[in-house]
Design a protein around this motif. Structure first.
Motif, mmCIF file in Angstrom:
data_model
loop_
_atom_site.group_PDB
_atom_site.id
_atom_site.type_symbol
_atom_site.label_atom_id
_atom_site.label_comp_id
_atom_site.label_asym_id
_atom_site.label_seq_id
_atom_site.Cartn_x
_atom_site.Cartn_y
_atom_site.Cartn_z
ATOM 1 N N GLN A 3 -45.744 15.819 -87.414
ATOM 2 C CA GLN A 3 -44.727 15.995 -86.783
ATOM 3 C C GLN A 3 -43.866 15.831 -84.945
ATOM 4 O O GLN A 3 -43.694 16.497 -84.242
ATOM 5 C CB GLN A 3 -43.392 17.203 -87.054
ATOM 6 C CG GLN A 3 -42.999 16.443 -88.726
ATOM 7 C CD GLN A 3 -41.939 18.075 -89.256
ATOM 8 O OE1 GLN A 3 -42.380 18.803 -88.410
ATOM 9 N NE2 GLN A 3 -40.888 17.376 -90.200
ATOM 10 N N SER A 4 -46.352 16.098 -84.074
ATOM 11 C CA SER A 4 -46.158 16.027 -82.895
ATOM 12 C C SER A 4 -45.734 14.503 -82.784
ATOM 13 O O SER A 4 -45.612 13.762 -84.009
ATOM 14 C CB SER A 4 -47.349 16.144 -82.872
ATOM 15 O OG SER A 4 -48.152 15.124 -83.320
ATOM 16 N N LEU A 55 -45.517 8.729 -83.502
ATOM 17 C CA LEU A 55 -46.036 7.492 -82.921
ATOM 18 C C LEU A 55 -46.836 6.396 -83.317
ATOM 19 O O LEU A 55 -46.523 5.799 -83.978
ATOM 20 C CB LEU A 55 -46.208 7.395 -81.346
ATOM 21 C CG LEU A 55 -46.900 6.313 -80.878
ATOM 22 C CD1 LEU A 55 -45.678 4.967 -80.262
ATOM 23 C CD2 LEU A 55 -47.277 6.847 -79.728
ATOM 24 N N GLU A 56 -47.814 6.873 -84.483
ATOM 25 C CA GLU A 56 -49.293 6.517 -85.127
ATOM 26 C C GLU A 56 -48.416 5.770 -85.811
ATOM 27 O O GLU A 56 -48.519 4.848 -86.629
ATOM 28 C CB GLU A 56 -50.052 7.310 -85.203
ATOM 29 C CG GLU A 56 -50.915 6.988 -85.481
ATOM 30 C CD GLU A 56 -51.888 8.091 -86.027
ATOM 31 O OE1 GLU A 56 -52.693 7.775 -87.207
ATOM 32 O OE2 GLU A 56 -51.927 9.150 -85.770
ATOM 33 N N HIS A 57 -46.790 6.653 -86.466
ATOM 34 C CA HIS A 57 -46.468 6.296 -87.914
ATOM 35 C C HIS A 57 -44.699 5.183 -87.955
ATOM 36 O O HIS A 57 -44.455 5.073 -88.350
ATOM 37 C CB HIS A 57 -46.350 7.524 -88.817
ATOM 38 C CG HIS A 57 -47.335 8.083 -89.033
ATOM 39 N ND1 HIS A 57 -48.438 8.864 -88.563
ATOM 40 C CD2 HIS A 57 -47.261 7.614 -90.531
ATOM 41 C CE1 HIS A 57 -49.601 9.358 -89.433
ATOM 42 N NE2 HIS A 57 -48.819 8.764 -90.620
ATOM 43 N N GLY A 58 -44.696 4.818 -86.304
ATOM 44 C CA GLY A 58 -44.119 4.037 -86.105
ATOM 45 C C GLY A 58 -42.638 3.996 -85.788
ATOM 46 O O GLY A 58 -41.513 3.257 -85.621
ATOM 47 N N PHE A 59 -42.561 5.656 -85.569
ATOM 48 C CA PHE A 59 -41.397 6.366 -85.208
ATOM 49 C C PHE A 59 -41.190 5.980 -83.687
ATOM 50 O O PHE A 59 -39.378 6.052 -83.532
ATOM 51 C CB PHE A 59 -40.915 7.093 -85.777
ATOM 52 C CG PHE A 59 -40.417 7.506 -87.390
ATOM 53 C CD1 PHE A 59 -39.522 6.295 -87.947
ATOM 54 C CD2 PHE A 59 -41.776 7.572 -88.112
ATOM 55 C CE1 PHE A 59 -39.525 6.088 -89.805
ATOM 56 C CE2 PHE A 59 -41.654 7.608 -89.866
ATOM 57 C CZ PHE A 59 -40.583 6.869 -90.341
#
Length: 280
Positions: free
Chosen positions: A247-248, A253-257
Motif C-alpha cells: 500500500q505504499s 504504482l508497480e501494480h498498475g494503479f
C-alpha cells in the motif's frame, strides 16, 4: 470503548495528536534527520537529506502550486450540519465547532481557483487535521461545486486527496458523496476537461474507492499510504503477513494503479507540462 481510542487494538494516538506541518524551529524526520523549518518550507516541505515528504495541508499546497500564492477560494464559508444528531463522547456539532476553532478550517477540504504557471486551474485539497481528513457532506459538495466551476469555465481540475475515509458521524450521507463526486467527474470527462488526481499520505477508505482513483492521470507523492482499509486491518482480517511496502505509492504504482510518482519539489512544473500536453 470509543472508536478513536482503541488501545486494545494497538491504536494509542488520537487524531488531534497527529500533526502534519512542523510547528517549531526544527523538524525531525522519521529517519532522524533534523532540518530548520525555514529551509524545509523553501524546499516544498521535503527534507533534502532523506527525501521525506512532510505531511502538509491545503494552505501549503496552495502556496506551492498557485502563482505568487494568489487564488480565489470557492465556497469558503461552508460548514457541516448534523443530519443524524450524532453523539459519541461528545455531540458532532460540538466536535465540529472545536475542530474549526483549533484548525482555523471550516471542514476537511478547501477549493480555490488561480493560475499554475500561467494556466488557470481549479484545485480542491483535503486537510487531514480536520477530523482525519474525513469525507463528509461538505467535502463532497465542495468537490462537486469545484467541478461545476471547472465545467462552466472550461478549466482543468486537480484533486489533492489526504483522508482516513468516510466520516462516520454522517454515516450514509457521507457514503453518498462517493457516488455524487463520481457522477460529477463523469460530466467533466464528457466535456473533455482534464482531471488530475494527486494522492498523498494517507489516502484511504471511501476516498480511494471514489474520486481519488478516477483521474485522467492518477499520480502520488513518494512513500504515501494508499489503499482502502489500513494494512493492520487487512492483516488481522486475512490472518497473513502482507508484502513488503504493501500500500505504499511505489507498491501501488508497480501494480498498475498509478500513472507516476512525483517529488513535491517538481510537482508544479510537472503538472504544468502535463496540462500543456492535455491541452494540445
Amino acid at each position: 470503548m470509543a472508536w478513536f481510542k482503541r488501545k486494545d487494538a494497538g491504536i494509542k494516538t488520537s487524531t488531534e495528536e497527529k500533526k502534519d506541518t512542523p510547528d517549531g524551529l526544527w523538524y525531525k524526520t522519521p529517519k532522524g534527520n533534523i532540518i530548520h523549518t525555514r529551509e524545509l518550507k523553501n524546499n516544498s516541505y521535503v527534507c533534502p537529506d532523506d527525501e521525506y515528504h512532510v505531511k502538509i495541508g491545503s494552505k501549503e499546497y496552495f502556496e506551492i502550486l498557485f502563482d505568487e500564492n494568489k487564488y480565489t477560494e470557492l465556497d469558503a464559508g461552508m460548514t457541516s450540519g448534523d443530519p443524524l444528531r450524532f453523539v459519541d463522547t461528545k455531540a458532532y456539532t460540538t466536535r465540529i465547532k472545536e475542530t474549526i476553532a483549533k484548525t482555523d478550517l471550516k471542514d476537511a477540504a478547501r477549493s480555490a481557483v488561480g493560475k499554475l504557471n500561467g494556466t488557470e486551474i481549479v484545485i480542491t485539497c483535503m486537510d487531514f487535521n480536520f477530523i482525519g481528513g474525513s469525507m463528509g457532506s461538505v467535502v463532497g459538495e465542495k468537490i462537486a461545486r469545484a467541478i461545476d466551476y471547472a465545467l462552466k469555465h472550461k478549466v482543468p481540475f486537480l484533486m489533492i486527496s489526504k483522508s482516513g475515509g468516510a466520516r462516520m458521524m454522517e454515516a450514509g450521507f457521507s457514503l453518498m458523496q462517493m457516488a455524487k463526486t463520481s457522477a460529477k467527474l463523469a460530466q467533466l470527462d464528457d466535456a473533455g476537461i482534464p482531471y488530475i488526481s494527486l494522492l498523498t499520505d494517507p489516502t484511504t477508505g471511501g476516498v480511494t474507492a471514489s474520486y481519488a482513483m478516477l483521474g485522467d492521470f492518477n499520480i502520488a507523492e513518494p512513500g504515501a499510504l494508499i489503499g482502502f482499509a489500513g494494512p493492520r486491518v487487512i492483516r488481522e482480517t486475512i490472518g497473513k503477513d502482507l508484502p513488503k511496502g504493501f500500500q505504499s505509492s511505489e507498491f501501488v504504482l508497480e501494480h498498475g494503479f498509478l500513472d507516476f510518482i512525483i517529488d513535491r519539489r517538481q510537482l508544479k512544473n510537472r503538472l504544468s507540462t502535463l496540462l500543456n500536453l492535455l491541452k494540445n
